[in-house]
Design a protein around this motif. Structure first.
Motif, PDB file in Angstrom:
ATOM      1  N   GLU A  26       8.477  16.572   5.463  1.00  0.00           N
ATOM      2  CA  GLU A  26       8.650  15.116   5.394  1.00  0.00           C
ATOM      3  C   GLU A  26       7.402  14.442   4.834  1.00  0.00           C
ATOM      4  OE1 GLU A  26      11.783  13.769   8.831  1.00  0.00           O
ATOM      5  OE2 GLU A  26       9.823  14.482   9.509  1.00  0.00           O
ATOM      6  N   ILE A  27       6.247  14.939   5.223  1.00  0.00           N
ATOM      7  CA  ILE A  27       4.994  14.371   4.708  1.00  0.00           C
ATOM      8  C   ILE A  27       4.923  14.547   3.190  1.00  0.00           C
ATOM      9  CG2 ILE A  27       2.486  14.694   4.674  1.00  0.00           C
ATOM     10  CD1 ILE A  27       2.676  15.318   7.693  1.00  0.00           C
ATOM     11  N   LYS A  28       5.232  15.744   2.711  1.00  0.00           N
ATOM     12  CA  LYS A  28       5.197  15.988   1.269  1.00  0.00           C
ATOM     13  C   LYS A  28       6.218  15.130   0.539  1.00  0.00           C
ATOM     14  CE  LYS A  28       3.661  20.785   1.849  1.00  0.00           C
ATOM     15  NZ  LYS A  28       4.071  22.207   1.748  1.00  0.00           N
ATOM     16  N   ARG A  29       7.414  15.028   1.112  1.00  0.00           N
ATOM     17  CA  ARG A  29       8.470  14.222   0.499  1.00  0.00           C
ATOM     18  C   ARG A  29       8.071  12.755   0.449  1.00  0.00           C
ATOM     19  NH1 ARG A  29      13.947  13.545  -0.560  1.00  0.00           N
ATOM     20  NH2 ARG A  29      14.952  11.759   0.437  1.00  0.00           N
ATOM     21  N   ALA A  30       7.522  12.243   1.566  1.00  0.00           N
ATOM     22  CA  ALA A  30       7.121  10.837   1.618  1.00  0.00           C
ATOM     23  C   ALA A  30       6.062  10.534   0.569  1.00  0.00           C
ATOM     24  CB  ALA A  30       6.592  10.495   3.016  1.00  0.00           C
ATOM     25  N   GLU A  31       5.102  11.435   0.420  1.00  0.00           N
ATOM     26  CA  GLU A  31       4.040  11.206  -0.556  1.00  0.00           C
ATOM     27  C   GLU A  31       4.581  11.201  -1.976  1.00  0.00           C
ATOM     28  OE1 GLU A  31      -0.368  12.955  -1.773  1.00  0.00           O
ATOM     29  OE2 GLU A  31       0.759  13.846  -0.128  1.00  0.00           O
ATOM     30  N   ARG A  32       5.488  12.120  -2.283  1.00  0.00           N
ATOM     31  CA  ARG A  32       6.048  12.171  -3.633  1.00  0.00           C
ATOM     32  C   ARG A  32       6.879  10.923  -3.932  1.00  0.00           C
ATOM     33  NH1 ARG A  32       7.000  17.778  -2.355  1.00  0.00           N
ATOM     34  NH2 ARG A  32       9.192  17.294  -1.908  1.00  0.00           N
ATOM     35  N   ILE A  33       7.629  10.445  -2.930  1.00  0.00           N
ATOM     36  CA  ILE A  33       8.423   9.235  -3.127  1.00  0.00           C
ATOM     37  C   ILE A  33       7.506   8.034  -3.348  1.00  0.00           C
ATOM     38  CG2 ILE A  33      10.017   7.605  -2.028  1.00  0.00           C
ATOM     39  CD1 ILE A  33      11.159  10.047  -0.472  1.00  0.00           C
ATOM     40  N   ALA A  34       6.443   7.937  -2.542  1.00  0.00           N
ATOM     41  CA  ALA A  34       5.552   6.774  -2.605  1.00  0.00           C
ATOM     42  C   ALA A  34       4.763   6.724  -3.899  1.00  0.00           C
ATOM     43  CB  ALA A  34       4.589   6.785  -1.420  1.00  0.00           C
ATOM     44  N   LEU A  35       4.421   7.888  -4.428  1.00  0.00           N
ATOM     45  CA  LEU A  35       3.555   7.944  -5.596  1.00  0.00           C
ATOM     46  C   LEU A  35       4.412   7.936  -6.862  1.00  0.00           C
ATOM     47  CD1 LEU A  35       0.522   8.013  -6.041  1.00  0.00           C
ATOM     48  CD2 LEU A  35       0.660  10.481  -6.215  1.00  0.00           C
ATOM     49  N   THR A  36       4.956   6.766  -7.162  1.00  0.00           N
ATOM     50  CA  THR A  36       5.795   6.629  -8.346  1.00  0.00           C
ATOM     51  C   THR A  36       4.963   6.790  -9.601  1.00  0.00           C
ATOM     52  OG1 THR A  36       5.458   4.246  -8.324  1.00  0.00           O
ATOM     53  CG2 THR A  36       7.384   5.078  -7.172  1.00  0.00           C
ATOM     54  N   GLU A  96      15.509   9.140   4.334  1.00  0.00           N
ATOM     55  CA  GLU A  96      16.929   9.478   4.144  1.00  0.00           C
ATOM     56  C   GLU A  96      17.386   9.117   2.728  1.00  0.00           C
ATOM     57  OE1 GLU A  96      18.758  11.092   6.338  1.00  0.00           O
ATOM     58  OE2 GLU A  96      17.091  11.156   7.777  1.00  0.00           O
ATOM     59  N   THR A  97      17.029   7.923   2.294  1.00  0.00           N
ATOM     60  CA  THR A  97      17.501   7.446   0.989  1.00  0.00           C
ATOM     61  C   THR A  97      16.562   7.812  -0.146  1.00  0.00           C
ATOM     62  OG1 THR A  97      16.383   5.299   1.196  1.00  0.00           O
ATOM     63  CG2 THR A  97      18.599   5.483   2.133  1.00  0.00           C
ATOM     64  N   GLY A  98      15.307   8.140   0.183  1.00  0.00           N
ATOM     65  CA  GLY A  98      14.335   8.437  -0.867  1.00  0.00           C
ATOM     66  C   GLY A  98      13.841   7.210  -1.592  1.00  0.00           C
ATOM     67  N   LYS A  99      13.934   6.043  -0.940  1.00  0.00           N
ATOM     68  CA  LYS A  99      13.534   4.795  -1.584  1.00  0.00           C
ATOM     69  C   LYS A  99      12.293   4.201  -0.921  1.00  0.00           C
ATOM     70  CE  LYS A  99      18.225   3.480  -3.021  1.00  0.00           C
ATOM     71  NZ  LYS A  99      19.296   2.454  -2.903  1.00  0.00           N
ATOM     72  N   VAL A 100      11.485   3.494  -1.729  1.00  0.00           N
ATOM     73  CA  VAL A 100      10.361   2.736  -1.200  1.00  0.00           C
ATOM     74  C   VAL A 100      10.889   1.399  -0.696  1.00  0.00           C
ATOM     75  CG1 VAL A 100       8.158   1.641  -1.733  1.00  0.00           C
ATOM     76  CG2 VAL A 100       8.736   3.845  -2.775  1.00  0.00           C
ATOM     77  N   GLU A 101      10.712   1.118   0.606  1.00  0.00           N
ATOM     78  CA  GLU A 101      11.234  -0.119   1.187  1.00  0.00           C
ATOM     79  C   GLU A 101      10.310  -1.303   0.923  1.00  0.00           C
ATOM     80  OE1 GLU A 101      11.952   0.457   5.332  1.00  0.00           O
ATOM     81  OE2 GLU A 101      13.891   1.427   4.977  1.00  0.00           O
ATOM     82  N   ARG A 102       9.008  -1.068   1.011  1.00  0.00           N
ATOM     83  CA  ARG A 102       8.070  -2.167   0.779  1.00  0.00           C
ATOM     84  C   ARG A 102       6.689  -1.595   0.460  1.00  0.00           C
ATOM     85  NH1 ARG A 102       9.536  -2.517   6.201  1.00  0.00           N
ATOM     86  NH2 ARG A 102       7.961  -1.791   7.691  1.00  0.00           N
ATOM     87  N   THR A 103       5.897  -2.435  -0.161  1.00  0.00           N
ATOM     88  CA  THR A 103       4.515  -2.081  -0.522  1.00  0.00           C
ATOM     89  C   THR A 103       3.591  -3.188  -0.069  1.00  0.00           C
ATOM     90  OG1 THR A 103       5.235  -0.819  -2.464  1.00  0.00           O
ATOM     91  CG2 THR A 103       2.939  -1.533  -2.419  1.00  0.00           C
ATOM     92  N   ALA A 104       2.516  -2.821   0.626  1.00  0.00           N
ATOM     93  CA  ALA A 104       1.510  -3.792   1.057  1.00  0.00           C
ATOM     94  C   ALA A 104       0.178  -3.423   0.417  1.00  0.00           C
ATOM     95  CB  ALA A 104       1.373  -3.799   2.583  1.00  0.00           C
ATOM     96  N   THR A 105      -0.483  -4.400  -0.198  1.00  0.00           N
ATOM     97  CA  THR A 105      -1.774  -4.180  -0.850  1.00  0.00           C
ATOM     98  C   THR A 105      -2.813  -5.074  -0.192  1.00  0.00           C
ATOM     99  OG1 THR A 105      -0.689  -3.654  -2.948  1.00  0.00           O
ATOM    100  CG2 THR A 105      -3.017  -4.232  -3.037  1.00  0.00           C
ATOM    101  N   GLN A 106      -3.925  -4.485   0.225  1.00  0.00           N
ATOM    102  CA  GLN A 106      -4.982  -5.226   0.915  1.00  0.00           C
ATOM    103  C   GLN A 106      -6.331  -4.934   0.267  1.00  0.00           C
ATOM    104  OE1 GLN A 106      -3.624  -3.225   4.662  1.00  0.00           O
ATOM    105  NE2 GLN A 106      -4.083  -5.222   5.566  1.00  0.00           N
ATOM    106  N   HIS A 107      -7.166  -5.958   0.222  1.00  0.00           N
ATOM    107  CA  HIS A 107      -8.541  -5.801  -0.259  1.00  0.00           C
ATOM    108  C   HIS A 107      -9.506  -6.056   0.898  1.00  0.00           C
ATOM    109  CE1 HIS A 107      -7.505  -5.579  -4.577  1.00  0.00           C
ATOM    110  NE2 HIS A 107      -6.511  -6.380  -4.248  1.00  0.00           N
TER     111      HIS A 107
END
Length: 209
Positions: A26-36, A96-107
């Motif tokens: 799951e960790i590997k899958r999550a990282e691959r999905i997140a890193l578009t 489950e869906t393989g989709k990115v639900e949201r992205t948060a960017t902070q400085h």
């Protein structure tokens, strides 16, 4: 213009249930999905390569309406540090869906550093004239020359600048990703390098008075 290509979601592999910790798959899958691909091309890691620096992958908090649901969707928060923009990026993905639900960017947000960042900080310090004392202490302790981070055990803390408390080269620490290292000789003594700060964003070393 060529038509866009939608990549197939990575294979699921072993899956946990409910609030179980994320499995390795799951960790590997999550990282691959997140890193578009667009983010892969735009970001930069601690070594200057074209990808943001991976920090953590954690099980995301369930939505309020799924708190007691053993079949709630499995979601993961994947956190990167983008050295190109000095930004902390967290992407929540639905496993489950393989989709990115949201992205948060902070400085200006600086979580603890990961081993790759500690190693790069040590590499910069070893190569800098200010690292002469570190190398001398290592030689005294081992009889060998210190040439790479792999010869040390490394822990660290994030350094944030305070008005007038550091040389100008370190004034942006906090906006930049900066570190104080605590190196140790394997099976040996600690080496005091507390007075040195490595700005990983600017790739510079400064000394605190």
């Amino acid at each position: 213009m060529a038509p866009g290509v939608v990549e197939r979601a990575p294979a699921e592999g072993a899956k946990g249930k409910g609030g179980d910790p994320l499995t390795d798959d799951e960790i590997k899958r999550a990282e691959r999905i997140a890193l578009t691909r667009p983010q892969f091309a735009a970001g930069e890691d601690v070594e200057g390569r074209k990808r943001p620096q991976r920090l953590t992958v954690d099980l995301a908090e369930p939505d309020p309406d799924h708190l007691d649901d053993p079949h709630a969707p499995r979601r993961a928060d994947v956190t990167f540090y983008d050295y190109k923009d000095d930004a902390l990026v967290t992407r929540t993905v639905d496993l489950e869906t393989g989709k990115v639900e949201r992205t948060a960017t902070q400085h200006g947000v600086q979580p603890p550093l990961v081993p790759d960042e500690n190693a790069e900080a040590a590499r910069l310090l070893i190569a800098d004239p200010l690292g002469a004392g570190l190398k001398a202490d290592y030689k005294d302790a081992t009889g060998k020359d210190l040439t790479s981070p792999g010869q040390l055990m490394l822990t660290s803390i994030v350094y944030r600048a305070s008005p007038g408390a550091q040389p100008a080269v370190l004034d942006r620490c906090g906006q930049h990703r900066c570190v104080r290292l605590f190196p140790k000789v394997p099976n040996g003594s600690w080496i005091d390098s507390r007075s040195f700060v490595i700005d990983l964003s600017a790739r510079k070393v400064g000394r605190l008075s």
